[in-house]
Design a protein around this motif. Sequence first.
Motif: not given
Length: 425
Positions: A226-227, A324-325, A405-411, A415-417
Amino acid sequence: MTFSRLFALLLLLATVALQPAAAWANHIFIPMDNTQKEHLKAYGVAYWLLGKQVEVDWLLNYRGGSFACAVTPGAENEMAVRGITYQVISEAQYTSILSEIADPNANMDVMKLEKVPKIAVYTPKGKQPWDDAVTLVLTYAEIPYTQIYDDEVLRGDLPKYDWLHLHHEDFTGQYGKFYRNYSSRPWYQQQQRESEATAKRNGFSKVSLMKAAVVVKMQEFIAGGGFQFAMCSATDSYDIALAGLGVDMVEGMYDGDPADPAAQSKLNFNRTLAFQNFHLVRDPLEYEYSDIDMDPRERRVYEDNDYFQLFTFSAKYDPVPTMLTQDHERTIKGFMGQTTAFRKSLIKPDVVVMGDNKASGEVRYMHGTLGKGTWTFYGGHDPEDYQHFVEEEPTDLALHPNSPGYRLILNNVLFPAAKKKKQKT
C-alpha cells in the motif's frame, strides 16, 4: 495540374494511407510549468483520463512535470470545462519531446500512468473537507475518495484500497492534546464520546489501545504494497504509537488512569517508520507529543521567511522521489500545523528527505519504504493557510489553483497509478 504533379500527390496520399494510425495521430499535451492556469485540476483530469482507460504519460522534469495522452473523445471538452491549459500537438511534435526527454544528459524521463488508484481517507465521518488539506484538494481536483475510520480499518478493509491518507489524527489516544484549550467545547466532548464508543464496540477498554491496533493494521497495509500519506500530527503521533505499543503513555484525563512513569524507557524505535531516539512530552496539557516537531522558538522562522527547498533527484535513476517532487517551483512557502517541521537529527538514516530547511535543521517532506509499499510524511496543516486555527474558515482553493505546496499532495495521489520501474540506486 500537370500529370507529374498529380502523380506525386497521389503517391503521397497512398504513402500516408499506408502509415499506421500512430504515425499521424495527435496528442494532448498538458503543461505544468508557469503557463498552466489550473495546476491542481490538471491532476484531476489525469485521474479522469485513467478512469476512461486512457494511458497518461507523466513527463518528469519536463516543463514542471507535464502530462500527455493520445487524443481521446471528450477529453478536450473536459479540460475546457475545468479551465485547464492544454495543447493538441502532432505526433511529430510529441516524438520531438520524447527525444528531448530521452537524451542521456537530460534529467527527465517518462512515467506511464496506467491504473486508477483507489483512494481512502482515514477520517472521522463527521469531518468536513476543509478540516484537512488532502480532502480539500481532492474535492477541488474532482478526484473521488472513500472515507474510512477505525471500524473499517479494524475489520480489515484497507487491502481494498491502493492509497491511504491519514487525516490530522492523534494516534496516541490523547485527542490531539486539546484538553487545556478545548475540553469544554461540545465538539471535543462529542469526539471523545464517539471514540470511546468505537473502542468499546471493537473490544478495547481504552481509545489508546484501539489506536495502537489501528496503526499496526496500517503498517501491515504498507508492508503488503500500500501507499500511505500523512500530514501534520498524523505523522509523529503515528510513529509514537508504534514505538509505544504495549506502553501506557496517556494520562488520566484522556483514558482514566495514570501513564506509566517509565514510558520513555520502554519505547521501541525498531517499530517506527521514520523517527528514532525521540523523547515524549509528558505534560498532558502541553500541545505537543514529542521533540520530533521543532519548537517554534528554535526554528527562528516566521511567516515572511518560512520556506523549504525541494531536492532534485535523477529522473532516470530515482523515479519515485522524482515523481513526488514534481513542481513548477523548487522553493515552497512553509506553513504550520500541530506538527510542522521534523527534527532532522531524529530521522532514521534510510529515510529519503525530499524537502528541507537546512539553516534550521528541519525536514518538511520525506518518503520511505516498508516491505512492498511506501509512505510519505509532509509537515504542516494547510499549504495555503500559514497558521490554521481550530474552527477557522476553510481555504478557498479557487484562489490558489497553482499552489506549489498543494501540488506535492497530488503528486502522491497519482503515484500509485505509475507503472513501476526498478530504482537503480
